[in-house]
Scaffold this motif. Structure first.
Motif, short mmCIF file in Angstrom:
data_model
loop_
_atom_site.label_atom_id
_atom_site.label_comp_id
_atom_site.label_asym_id
_atom_site.label_seq_id
_atom_site.Cartn_x
_atom_site.Cartn_y
_atom_site.Cartn_z
N PHE A 48 0.98 -1.36 0.04
CA PHE A 48 -0.07 -0.12 0.09
C PHE A 48 0.93 1.10 -0.04
CE2 PHE A 48 -2.11 3.40 2.27
CZ PHE A 48 -3.38 3.45 1.31
N ILE A 49 1.91 1.38 0.66
CA ILE A 49 2.92 2.66 0.68
C ILE A 49 3.72 2.57 -0.34
CG2 ILE A 49 4.69 3.38 1.97
CD1 ILE A 49 3.57 2.12 4.83
N LEU A 50 4.31 1.53 -0.70
CA LEU A 50 5.36 1.61 -1.69
C LEU A 50 4.87 0.91 -3.33
CD1 LEU A 50 8.64 0.27 0.15
CD2 LEU A 50 7.91 2.72 -0.38
N GLY A 51 3.95 0.38 -3.18
CA GLY A 51 3.61 -0.34 -4.56
C GLY A 51 3.90 -1.62 -4.44
N LYS A 52 3.63 -2.39 -5.61
CA LYS A 52 4.26 -3.68 -5.72
C LYS A 52 5.67 -3.61 -6.27
CE LYS A 52 0.85 -6.55 -4.73
NZ LYS A 52 0.84 -7.43 -4.04
N PRO A 53 6.65 -4.50 -5.75
CA PRO A 53 7.93 -4.52 -6.15
C PRO A 53 8.13 -4.66 -7.71
CG PRO A 53 7.48 -6.67 -5.11
CD PRO A 53 6.25 -5.69 -4.97
#
Length: 103
Positions: A48-53
């Motif tokens: 949620f914070i960084l998005g998917k890797p």
């Protein structure tokens, strides 16, 4: 001779004006977002914070790789990486060139 000179001048000017775009790939990591990451957080909270890797292998679902690479049209290339290691669904540890900073 005059036509040849004009043609040569035009060809020189055309090659001097070639635009080379900056190329960036991967996850754009902002320090303020990375600062929100803490050990013990769940995979869904981090996503949620960084998005998917950018790189997530099917072989090891417990390691997430956030990679960023910028090759500018002029200047030095830059890269950042954040590697997250999970045990089960919880973040155990982090490594890489960008890490959370204490505020």
């Amino acid at each position: 001779m005059k036509k040849l000179f004009c043609l040569l001048l035009l060809a020189t000017l055309a090659t001097a004006c070639v635009y080379t775009p900056s190329i960036q790939q991967g996850n754009i990591l902002q320090q303020k977002e990375v600062n929100k990451i803490e050990p013990g957080m769940t995979k869904s909270q981090i996503a949620f914070i960084l998005g998917k890797p950018a790189l997530n292998t099917n072989l090891d679902d417990n390691t997430w790789y956030y990679l960023y690479y910028l090759n500018p049209s002029s200047g030095e290339s830059r890269s950042k990486r954040l590697i997250l290691h999970f045990v089960g669904d919880k973040l155990e540890r982090m490594e890489g060139t960008i890490k959370p900073e204490k505020e």
